[in-house]
Design an enzyme around this catalytic site. Structure first.
Site, PDB file in Angstrom:
ATOM      1  N   TYR A 141       8.764  -0.396   0.686  1.00 20.55           N
ATOM      2  CA  TYR A 141       9.988  -0.095  -0.059  1.00 20.55           C
ATOM      3  C   TYR A 141      10.867  -1.338  -0.206  1.00 20.55           C
ATOM      4  O   TYR A 141      11.636  -1.450  -1.151  1.00 20.55           O
ATOM      5  CB  TYR A 141      10.811   0.979   0.658  1.00 20.55           C
ATOM      6  CG  TYR A 141      10.508   2.404   0.253  1.00 20.55           C
ATOM      7  CD1 TYR A 141       9.202   2.881   0.237  1.00 20.55           C
ATOM      8  CD2 TYR A 141      11.532   3.281  -0.100  1.00 20.55           C
ATOM      9  CE1 TYR A 141       8.930   4.194  -0.118  1.00 20.55           C
ATOM     10  CE2 TYR A 141      11.269   4.584  -0.453  1.00 20.55           C
ATOM     11  CZ  TYR A 141       9.968   5.042  -0.458  1.00 20.55           C
ATOM     12  OH  TYR A 141       9.715   6.344  -0.808  1.00 20.55           O
ATOM     13  N   LYS A 192      -2.819   3.341   8.263  1.00 24.17           N
ATOM     14  CA  LYS A 192      -4.039   3.177   7.471  1.00 24.17           C
ATOM     15  C   LYS A 192      -4.689   1.898   8.006  1.00 24.17           C
ATOM     16  O   LYS A 192      -4.928   0.923   7.268  1.00 24.17           O
ATOM     17  CB  LYS A 192      -3.690   3.096   5.970  1.00 24.17           C
ATOM     18  CG  LYS A 192      -4.879   3.136   5.034  1.00 24.17           C
ATOM     19  CD  LYS A 192      -5.584   4.493   4.972  1.00 24.17           C
ATOM     20  CE  LYS A 192      -6.840   4.376   4.115  1.00 24.17           C
ATOM     21  NZ  LYS A 192      -7.651   5.620   4.145  1.00 24.17           N
ATOM     22  N   ASP A 224      -4.596   9.558   5.334  1.00 26.03           N
ATOM     23  CA  ASP A 224      -5.308  10.547   4.504  1.00 26.03           C
ATOM     24  C   ASP A 224      -5.682  11.763   5.341  1.00 26.03           C
ATOM     25  O   ASP A 224      -5.481  12.910   4.943  1.00 26.03           O
ATOM     26  CB  ASP A 224      -6.527   9.921   3.802  1.00 26.03           C
ATOM     27  CG  ASP A 224      -7.404   9.087   4.726  1.00 26.03           C
ATOM     28  OD1 ASP A 224      -7.008   8.822   5.880  1.00 26.03           O
ATOM     29  OD2 ASP A 224      -8.510   8.693   4.287  1.00 26.03           O
ATOM     30  N   ASP A 248       7.643   9.183   3.605  1.00 31.19           N
ATOM     31  CA  ASP A 248       8.180   9.810   2.393  1.00 31.19           C
ATOM     32  C   ASP A 248       7.225  10.903   1.929  1.00 31.19           C
ATOM     33  O   ASP A 248       7.631  12.037   1.651  1.00 31.19           O
ATOM     34  CB  ASP A 248       8.355   8.749   1.308  1.00 31.19           C
ATOM     35  CG  ASP A 248       8.867   9.340   0.000  1.00 31.19           C
ATOM     36  OD1 ASP A 248       9.821  10.139   0.055  1.00 31.19           O
ATOM     37  OD2 ASP A 248       8.305   9.001  -1.062  1.00 31.19           O
ATOM     38  N   ASP A 252       7.446  15.400   2.512  1.00 30.09           N
ATOM     39  CA  ASP A 252       7.444  16.397   1.433  1.00 30.09           C
ATOM     40  C   ASP A 252       6.375  17.443   1.705  1.00 30.09           C
ATOM     41  O   ASP A 252       6.583  18.646   1.508  1.00 30.09           O
ATOM     42  CB  ASP A 252       7.150  15.747   0.067  1.00 30.09           C
ATOM     43  CG  ASP A 252       8.420  15.368  -0.689  1.00 30.09           C
ATOM     44  OD1 ASP A 252       9.411  14.992  -0.028  1.00 30.09           O
ATOM     45  OD2 ASP A 252       8.420  15.457  -1.941  1.00 30.09           O
TER      46      ASP A 252
HETATM   47  C1  IPM Z   1      13.475  10.609   0.097  1.00 29.03           C
HETATM   48  C2  IPM Z   1      13.492  10.313  -1.364  1.00 29.03           C
HETATM   49  C3  IPM Z   1      13.851   8.833  -1.571  1.00 29.03           C
HETATM   50  C4  IPM Z   1      12.785   8.005  -0.906  1.00 29.03           C
HETATM   51  C5  IPM Z   1      14.067   8.412  -3.044  1.00 29.03           C
HETATM   52  C6  IPM Z   1      15.058   9.270  -3.750  1.00 29.03           C
HETATM   53  C7  IPM Z   1      14.434   6.962  -3.142  1.00 29.03           C
HETATM   54  O1  IPM Z   1      12.269  10.650  -1.936  1.00 29.03           O
HETATM   55  O2  IPM Z   1      14.527  10.431   0.745  1.00 29.03           O
HETATM   56  O3  IPM Z   1      12.445  11.049   0.608  1.00 29.03           O
HETATM   57  O4  IPM Z   1      11.753   7.709  -1.503  1.00 29.03           O
HETATM   58  O5  IPM Z   1      12.994   7.644   0.246  1.00 29.03           O
HETATM   59 MG    MG Z   2      10.940  11.657  -0.623  1.00 31.13          MG
END
Ligand code: IPM
Ligand code: MG
Length: 359
Positions: A141, A192, A224, A248, A252
């Site tokens: 990042y 990884k 993975d 990240d 999710d």
């Molecule tokens: C998160 C979001 C952010 C990230 C974005 C909005 C920059 O997806 O906080 O998980 O990638 O960290």
């Molecule tokens: Mg995110």
């Protein structure tokens, strides 16, 4: 002493969900004696529209002066064609970097009332309680060099750099081990290492750092496989620690185990437990302004703020108990709604939590 909280709603549903979380903070202040002052600031697309930058100086100063920051979400269709350097997301990334918030805690907890809201079988997710510890100020990042260049043949080439210093790995490892010591003492480091040297070193540093924690059972998993295991048998995990980008993605994924991404709070902490608190979901421009968004992830982020920065665990418990009660009563926003429950909007959910706190 009065604590200062910077309130940064951001874009899209950020405005609506933060408004509900602020109601919760106001109840704690007015009814339960929490000594806080709140001040609003602009971030993301809203800040870009008003000032030409997604992270205005005034917002940065406000966040730096505050004890804690509550953030909604940033981004939206409107700003998607802007150069990356001024995109709303840069506002959020800039705050993380400028405030030194290297440790991102993302707890994926399944409320038993929501077992049937998950797309996974109830027996796979019931009792789920994972803490994902995501490194937040390094890795791909932020790595340099980065950009898009034109090659000699005229073709464009995009490039980013995955970099970690040993000290960055050891400090996030320490955070994960400390958290695991208060839980089931198991840490799975996700990398990884079979392909990327950077994460080969990540693994070596984790092993080294773990020596100071003889009680911790440290395991390693390629990312993975980890993503597969998260949906196959998520309850095998206690604490997961991983890089910025892997965290990240995996968070999710973990969010959906809990029924909805609208349920997951997060804390981003610096070395002194100053923190920024935000739901892990985005600005959801498709449902913004429609009173559809689930404010619980943001409200639960306030609970994390009370626990990790404001040192008021009993107030955090009050919020969590209220959320539990509301879920027991069958109150649901659309994302977690199932047959037989009462469907409410964003404000309705916030009001229900506030009522439960006062009850
Ligand atoms: C998160 C979001 C952010 C990230 C974005 C909005 C920059 O997806 O906080 O998980 O990638 O960290
Ligand atoms: Mg995110």
């Amino acid at each position: 002493m009065t604590k200062k909280i910077a309130i940064l709603p951001g874009d899209g549903i950020g405005q609506e969900i933060v408004a509900e979380a602020v109601k919760v903070l106001e109840v704690l202040r007015d009814d339960f004696g929490l000594s806080i002052e709140m001040e609003d600031g602009l971030v993301g697309g809203a800040a870009y529209d008003a000032t030409g930058t997604p992270l205005p100086e005034a917002t940065l100063a406000l966040a730096k002066a505050a004890d804690a920051v509550l953030l909604g979400a940033v981004g939206g269709y409107k700003w998607e064609s802007l150069p990356i350097a001024v995109r709303p997301e840069k506002g959020l990334l800039g705050l993380r970097a400028e405030l030194g918030l290297f440790a991102n805690l993302r707890p994926a907890i399944l409320y038993p009332q929501l077992a049937s809201a998950s797309t996974l079988k109830p027996e796979v997710v019931s009792g789920l309680d994972i803490m994902i510890v995501r490194e937040l100020t390094g890795g791909i990042y932020f790595g340099q060099p980065r950009g898009i260049r034109v090659l000699e043949n005229g073709e464009r080439q995009g490039y980013n750099t995955l970099v970690y210093k040993e000290s960055e790995v050891s400090r996030i490892g320490k955070v994960a081990f400390d958290i695991a010591m208060k839980r089931n003492k198991r840490v799975c480091s996700v990398d990884k290492a079979n392909v990327l040297e950077c994460t080969e070193m990540w693994r070596e540093v984790m092993i080294e750092e773990a020596k100071a924690y003889p009680e911790i059972q440290l395991s390693h998993m390629y990312v993975d496989n980890a993503s597969m295991q998260l949906v196959r048998a998520p309850k095998q995990f206690d604490v997961m620690v991983t890089t910025n980008m892997f965290g990240d993605i995996l968070s999710d994924c973990a969010a959906m185990l809990t029924g909805s991404i609208g349920m997951l709070p997060s804390a981003s902490l610096d070395a002194n437990s100053k923190g920024m608190y935000e739901p892990i979901h985005g600005s959801a421009p498709d449902i913004a302004g429609k009173d559809l968004a689930n404010p619980l992830a943001t409200i639960l982020s306030v609970a994390m703020m009370l626990r990790y920065t404001l040192d008021a665990p009993e107030m955090a418990e009050r919020i969590e108990a209220a959320v539990n009660k509301v879920l027991d009563e069958g109150v649901r926003t659309g994302d977690i709604w199932t047959e037989g429950c009462t469907k409410v909007g964003t404000a309705g959910m916030g009001d229900a939590v506030v009522a439960a706190m006062r009850a």
